[in-house]
Design an enzyme around this catalytic site. Sequence first.
Site, short mmCIF file in Angstrom:
data_model
loop_
_atom_site.label_atom_id
_atom_site.label_comp_id
_atom_site.label_asym_id
_atom_site.label_seq_id
_atom_site.Cartn_x
_atom_site.Cartn_y
_atom_site.Cartn_z
CG ASN A 156 -57.14 23.59 -8.66
OD1 ASN A 156 -57.97 24.48 -8.51
ND2 ASN A 156 -56.73 23.19 -9.84
N GLY A 232 -63.81 27.02 -11.17
CA GLY A 232 -64.21 25.95 -10.26
C GLY A 232 -64.88 24.82 -11.04
N GLY A 233 -65.70 24.06 -10.35
CA GLY A 233 -66.31 22.87 -10.96
C GLY A 233 -67.52 23.20 -11.83
CB THR A 236 -69.79 25.43 -8.31
OG1 THR A 236 -69.43 24.26 -7.60
CG2 THR A 236 -70.02 26.55 -7.34
N GLY A 237 -70.37 26.07 -11.31
CA GLY A 237 -70.39 27.06 -12.39
C GLY A 237 -71.77 27.16 -13.02
CD GLU A 252 -61.07 30.21 -17.74
OE1 GLU A 252 -60.59 29.12 -18.09
OE2 GLU A 252 -61.25 31.15 -18.52
CB CYS A 286 -58.63 22.73 -14.56
SG CYS A 286 -57.37 23.96 -14.91
P1 NAP Z 1 -65.93 24.28 -6.52
O1 NAP Z 1 -66.40 23.36 -5.48
O2 NAP Z 1 -66.76 24.48 -7.73
O3 NAP Z 1 -65.66 25.67 -5.77
C1 NAP Z 1 -65.10 26.76 -6.46
C2 NAP Z 1 -65.47 28.04 -5.73
O4 NAP Z 1 -66.88 28.23 -5.82
C3 NAP Z 1 -65.14 28.03 -4.24
O5 NAP Z 1 -64.67 29.32 -3.86
C4 NAP Z 1 -66.48 27.74 -3.61
O6 NAP Z 1 -66.61 28.21 -2.29
C5 NAP Z 1 -67.38 28.54 -4.53
N1 NAP Z 1 -68.80 28.19 -4.42
C6 NAP Z 1 -69.35 27.02 -4.06
N2 NAP Z 1 -70.71 27.11 -4.09
C7 NAP Z 1 -71.00 28.37 -4.45
C8 NAP Z 1 -72.21 29.09 -4.66
N3 NAP Z 1 -73.39 28.52 -4.50
N4 NAP Z 1 -72.15 30.38 -5.04
C9 NAP Z 1 -70.95 30.98 -5.21
N5 NAP Z 1 -69.76 30.35 -5.03
C10 NAP Z 1 -69.79 29.07 -4.67
O7 NAP Z 1 -64.49 23.87 -7.06
P2 NAP Z 1 -63.21 23.38 -6.25
O8 NAP Z 1 -63.48 22.04 -5.70
O9 NAP Z 1 -62.72 24.46 -5.35
O10 NAP Z 1 -62.17 23.31 -7.45
C11 NAP Z 1 -62.09 22.24 -8.30
C12 NAP Z 1 -62.72 22.49 -9.64
O11 NAP Z 1 -62.20 23.67 -10.25
C13 NAP Z 1 -62.41 21.38 -10.62
O12 NAP Z 1 -63.55 21.05 -11.35
C14 NAP Z 1 -61.36 22.00 -11.52
O13 NAP Z 1 -61.23 21.39 -12.79
C15 NAP Z 1 -61.83 23.40 -11.60
N6 NAP Z 1 -60.75 24.31 -12.03
C16 NAP Z 1 -60.81 24.88 -13.27
C17 NAP Z 1 -59.76 25.69 -13.69
C18 NAP Z 1 -59.78 26.36 -15.03
O14 NAP Z 1 -59.04 27.33 -15.20
N7 NAP Z 1 -60.55 25.90 -15.99
C19 NAP Z 1 -58.67 25.90 -12.86
C20 NAP Z 1 -58.65 25.28 -11.62
C21 NAP Z 1 -59.70 24.48 -11.20
P3 NAP Z 1 -66.43 27.21 -1.05
O15 NAP Z 1 -65.01 26.82 -1.06
O16 NAP Z 1 -66.84 28.04 0.10
O17 NAP Z 1 -67.35 26.04 -1.30
#
Ligand code: NAP
Length: 477
Positions: A156, A232-233, A236-237, A252, A286
Site C-alpha cells: 500500500n 503487513g497484515g 502474515t505477521g 507493523e 493501516c
Molecule cells: P501481507 O499480505 O501481509 O503481505 C505483506 C508482505 O509479506 C508481502 O511482501 C508478502 O509477500 C509477504 N509475505 C506473505 N507471506 C509471507 C511469508 N509466508 N513469509 C514471508 N513473507 C510473506 O500484507 P499486504 O496485503 O501487502 O498489506 C496490507 C496489510 O499491511 C494491512 O493489514 C495493513 O494494515 C498492513 N500495513 C501496516 C502498516 C503499519 O505500518 N502498521 C503499514 C502499511 C500496511 P507477497 O506479496 O509475495 O505475498
Amino acid sequence: MKVRVAQRKMFLAGKWVDRDRTITVTNPGNNEAIATVPAATKEDMLEAIHAAKRGAEISAKLPVFRRIEIIQSAASYIEEEKEDFAVTIALEGSKTIREARKEVERCIQTLRISAEEGRRLEGKTIPFDQSSGNENRLGYYSLFPIGIIGAITPFNDPLNLVAHKIGPAIASGNAIIVKPATVTPLSALKLADVFSRAGLPNGILSVITGRGGEVGDTLVTHPDVRMISFTGGLETGTEIANKAGLKKISMELGSNSPVIVLNDANLKHAVESTVSGAFWAAGQNCLGVQRVYIEQDSYEAFTNQFIEQTKTYRTGDKLLDSTDMGPLINEREAIRVEKLVEEALKQGAKLECGGIRDGAYYEPTVLTNVPTDVTIAREEIFGPVVLLFSVDSLQEAIEKANDVNYGLQAGIFTNHLQAAFEAIQQLNVGGVMVNDSSDFRIDSMPFGGVKGSGLGREGVKHAIQEMTEPKVVCFNL
Ligand code: NAP
C-alpha cells in the site's frame, strides 16, 4: 496512457540480475501488464544473505559521514526524479497520482531524517560507582549495528515503507535485504537504483523480488539474519513471528482505527479530516479511519455532512489530477470488501452511499446501524468503507474504540482539554491524534501499535533503536 512492458532486473548484492522465471506486474486500474520482475528463488535469497554477511561488515565500518552522504545523495536523486517515482507508484499500486506525489515527498523526508539520525547514534556514560566496590570503574555504552536485517513490506505504500527500513538500516551501519510485496516491486527497485547510484557499497542492500510463500521462509528463518522488520497484515505477521526463532522482530501490522467526535468539536474540520482519512489510498491504509463514534447530539449533522462529502469523491483514472480515489489493489480484494459489506447489510446495517463494485474499483462507502459483532466492525476492512456510530458519552466511545484486537492509532475531535486527556489515557493504541483523524503521521514520530497492530516502533529514530544493540564498555582504573 499506454505503457510499455519493461523487463526489470532485481538488485542482488549490488548487481542487477534477471531470471528466466518472472512475475508480471499489472496496473490494477486496467489490468494492463506494466513490467516483469524476476521471480526469485530460495537460492537467490541465500545468495543475498551470504553477500549481506560481508555487506554488514562493510556497513558497520562505513564512517558516519559516508552513510550520511550516501543517504542524502539517494534522497537528492529522488528529488530530481520525483514525477517518475510518483508515476511508478500510481501505476503499480492503488494510489492516485496526487497520493503518489505525497508518498514521494514523504520518502525524501524519511531518507533525509535517516541521514540526520545517523549523526545521533549516541550512547551514554554509566555511573558504575553507584554500587560499592566499583569506585574506580568508569564506562559508557554505545550503539552497535545488529548485522543483517530482513525487511518484508506491503503493497500500500510501496516506496516510503521501504525507505522506512532501508534509511534507518544504512544510517545505523547494517546490511538489509528487502522483499517487497509481489504486486508492487517496482518502487522498491527504483529505491535500490538510487542507492546504487549514490555509491552504496555492494552487499549492503538487496531487493529480492519473489513471492512471500516461496522466498519468505528462507529470509525469516535464516540464523544469520538478526532481525525481521515486517510491515503487513496480522495473519502474515503472526506466521512470521512464529517462524523467526531467536532474532529481533519488529511488526507493523494492520488496524481498524477509531475516531471519536464529541459535541463540542469543529464539525466541518472533523468531517473533512475523517473523510480524507477513510478513503486515502482507497482505504488501503493501516491508519485509515474505519470506525467513527459520534456523540449523539452531533450524530445527524456529522453523518449528513460526511455522506455529502463522500459523494463528491471522483473514482477513476489514477494518473488524472482530478481523480480522488483509485481502485483496490486487485479485483479479488474488491470482491472481499464487497462481501464484507453484504454480510453487514444482511445483519441490519444501513448503506448510506457507495456499495458498488466495478472490477477492482469499489465506491467510497458509508454504513450506519452496523451491529457491533459483524466482521466489518471487528476486523480490518482495508478498503474504502467507513462505519458511523452514535454514542451517548465519551466513555462509551472509548470502550467501543478499545473493544477490538487492534490498536494502531486513534483520533478524537474535541476542544475540551479534559475529554482529550481522558481519551489519551484510556485509548489502547500507539498514538492518539487530537483534532486530526487517525490517519495523521509524520515520518519522524514513533509509529507502531499495540495488540494485533504490532510490536516495536518505526519512525526513523525509533527504528534505529530497534536495529541496534547497546554495547557496554567498563574501565577498571
Ligand atoms: P501481507 O499480505 O501481509 O503481505 C505483506 C508482505 O509479506 C508481502 O511482501 C508478502 O509477500 C509477504 N509475505 C506473505 N507471506 C509471507 C511469508 N509466508 N513469509 C514471508 N513473507 C510473506 O500484507 P499486504 O496485503 O501487502 O498489506 C496490507 C496489510 O499491511 C494491512 O493489514 C495493513 O494494515 C498492513 N500495513 C501496516 C502498516 C503499519 O505500518 N502498521 C503499514 C502499511 C500496511 P507477497 O506479496 O509475495 O505475498
